[in-house]
Design a protein around this motif. Sequence first.
Motif, PDB file in Angstrom:
ATOM      1  N   ALA A   1      39.208  42.823  38.370  1.00  0.00           N
ATOM      2  CA  ALA A   1      39.684  44.429  38.547  1.00  0.00           C
ATOM      3  C   ALA A   1      39.170  45.219  36.866  1.00  0.00           C
ATOM      4  O   ALA A   1      39.199  44.443  36.227  1.00  0.00           O
ATOM      5  N   LEU A   2      39.059  46.219  37.717  1.00  0.00           N
ATOM      6  CA  LEU A   2      38.368  46.948  36.373  1.00  0.00           C
ATOM      7  C   LEU A   2      39.352  48.298  35.959  1.00  0.00           C
ATOM      8  O   LEU A   2      38.453  49.565  36.751  1.00  0.00           O
TER       9      LEU A   2
ATOM     10  N   LEU B   1      34.058  43.920  43.530  1.00  0.00           N
ATOM     11  CA  LEU B   1      34.618  44.272  42.055  1.00  0.00           C
ATOM     12  C   LEU B   1      35.428  45.902  42.589  1.00  0.00           C
ATOM     13  O   LEU B   1      35.466  46.406  43.985  1.00  0.00           O
ATOM     14  N   ILE B   2      36.685  45.738  42.071  1.00  0.00           N
ATOM     15  CA  ILE B   2      37.461  46.626  42.111  1.00  0.00           C
ATOM     16  C   ILE B   2      38.096  47.500  41.164  1.00  0.00           C
ATOM     17  O   ILE B   2      38.494  47.248  40.070  1.00  0.00           O
ATOM     18  N   ALA B   3      37.115  48.988  41.416  1.00  0.00           N
ATOM     19  CA  ALA B   3      36.986  49.969  40.074  1.00  0.00           C
ATOM     20  C   ALA B   3      38.244  51.084  40.447  1.00  0.00           C
ATOM     21  O   ALA B   3      37.801  52.138  41.114  1.00  0.00           O
TER      22      ALA B   3
ATOM     23  N   THR C   1      36.660  56.227  42.681  1.00  0.00           N
ATOM     24  CA  THR C   1      37.172  54.451  42.620  1.00  0.00           C
ATOM     25  C   THR C   1      37.011  54.342  43.942  1.00  0.00           C
ATOM     26  O   THR C   1      36.942  54.698  44.763  1.00  0.00           O
ATOM     27  N   SER C   2      36.524  53.027  43.851  1.00  0.00           N
ATOM     28  CA  SER C   2      36.068  52.434  44.699  1.00  0.00           C
ATOM     29  C   SER C   2      36.320  50.510  44.420  1.00  0.00           C
ATOM     30  O   SER C   2      36.480  49.903  43.666  1.00  0.00           O
ATOM     31  N   ILE C   3      36.000  50.553  45.379  1.00  0.00           N
ATOM     32  CA  ILE C   3      35.769  49.064  45.888  1.00  0.00           C
ATOM     33  C   ILE C   3      34.547  48.323  47.201  1.00  0.00           C
ATOM     34  O   ILE C   3      34.102  48.704  47.706  1.00  0.00           O
ATOM     35  N   LEU C   4      34.121  47.420  45.795  1.00  0.00           N
ATOM     36  CA  LEU C   4      32.787  47.034  45.849  1.00  0.00           C
ATOM     37  C   LEU C   4      32.453  45.967  46.634  1.00  0.00           C
ATOM     38  O   LEU C   4      33.229  44.937  46.027  1.00  0.00           O
TER      39      LEU C   4
END
Length: 612
Positions: A169-170, A195-197, A213-216
């Motif tokens: 979580a970022l 990775l959740i930015a 904002t993104s979910i990788l």
Amino acid sequence: MSVKVAAIQLDLVYGNKSTNTATLLALIDKAISSGARLVVTPEMGNTGYMIPNPEYAYLVAETLDGALMSQILTISKGTGSLICVGFCEIDPNTRALYNSAALVGPDGILLHHRKLHPYVCDPLWAADGDRAPGVVDTDIGRISVAICADVDYPETTAIAANHGAEILALPTCWIAERAPSPVWMARAYESGIYLIAADSCGNESGFQFSGGTSILGPTGSIIASLDTGSGIVMADIDIAALRKARSSEVPESSLGAYRKYPDSARLQTLRLVDRGAAFDLLRPTYTWDSSETDWVRRRLNMDPQIPSAPVQVEVAQLDRDTWFGGSASWISQERLAQDVSQAIRGASGPRGGTADRLLVLPDFSSTQSSTGESIISDPAKFARDLANGIGLGTGLAIAAWSADCECGSKRQTVNCFGIDGLIGSRVASSEPRCACGKEPDRLRPFETRLGAIAALWGPEALSPLPARLMALNGAWITAISADLKQPAPIPLEKTEIPHPSPIRTNYDPTGFHLMRQRGAENNTFTAFANTPSPGGFGFSGIFSSELDAAKLFEVSLGPEEVGYTSTTINFPATDYSTQCTVDKPMLKMRRTQHYIPLVSHSHWRQSTLMPH
């Protein structure tokens, strides 16, 4: 096990904490109502990021059991969802101020992280974080938390990966680069994590946040993202698939490198620790003024680590057919040197100027006889033949090839050579212990008359730590000899965020290139020589030594192109990029006291990934 997760993006109203808090809570409620089991919010998500001084911070800061945390806990208790929230924290015991984030569950605070690596405004008011990133088991997976610039430093996510994190979580307020950031992608890929930015997208005091904002995914791929405006990004992530990939139970193509190189950050770290090299990660190598370091080296009669004159750096992207010809039965060491030399001479054209020359060639490891033995039986002679055939003159070259150990075992080596033969050769760090008991060589740059050169085999560069260790030992350039099929560059779509010039905002087909990140995070130039598609993914190039978009320069080749490219790097340093290779500001800003988990014997001795 598929889990729905969410990230919130905010256009914050600076100075209006109550409005920001109401917007934040409403979006959290909406995300959970849409099925999110985990919600991540931006850094400093109810105050804004650009806090100018401690006096202002004391007005908006909250304790870990303050009003914001109480409201978040109430939501979590009522829904069962997990919420990661970024906030301005005051420690009630010391009155110290921190840029913090907390992962909250129905039973209370599961993780509490204080930002380790300050950026822009943080030094104006906040103390540095006082603990390494933690990892917590939850019913949706193993979660770790970092904040914004923490992920500029690969040690942060390597620690999380070492402790089995599956989700990072970022909370962030990313600036000075478009988003989704290639830094986020690199950390997701090399650690094999989701990775959740969660980012801000507005403008505070003239600082434009990046949005995106993104979910990788664990290969660095963009699963879902939001370019601009307040809103919610949601996606399903598959923890079961990740666990299978880490245990090598799925085809290699399913999750990038993680069948052949399972959990590569952990694997590389443990092997380095086994030989003691990883303890270099704890040394604050560049906290001293570089001129004082140079003086010490001279007094100890050590070679200079930085060139004293311009260097022409060159990379060649050669098809395997150049040396493989579709059949290995006829190939010989002499023929290999002859064919590669001919290809280089044909591709490079006339050289101009008087700069010294450093040529990086792709990996020749696919060359072997019909019986499986290495074609290169006499590495010293092969190096001389190749250097003379290329017309290297007084220059140096880097190439990887497979060679046989005295005991008969095949060993992957990385080599530096000139017309007089081999200058240095080492067994790649990712190789297992030899049948005769020999360990791979320590990760040290080759000390040459062109300075300290970090030479890596392609698979070594998939982990951040080999390049990091080379840079900490003085390398000014990372030369990567590769035959890699992945990770191919990931394109970035056009962004509507009004970034200041010269930040790139249009569609960028190579927005994320892992080897570009390797140089920027270590303040070394990077020369990457790969094989073109379909054998490799191509995209060979020479990349800058720093992250500042205003100074970014590079030359590169396409995915299928067979050819050659070059650039001249001016020494003594006459520009910011070159000066970065001397000063290494990214290494100076590391927080080495928190990296001890990377080299903890108690950890690696218990790991099932430890090579036997």
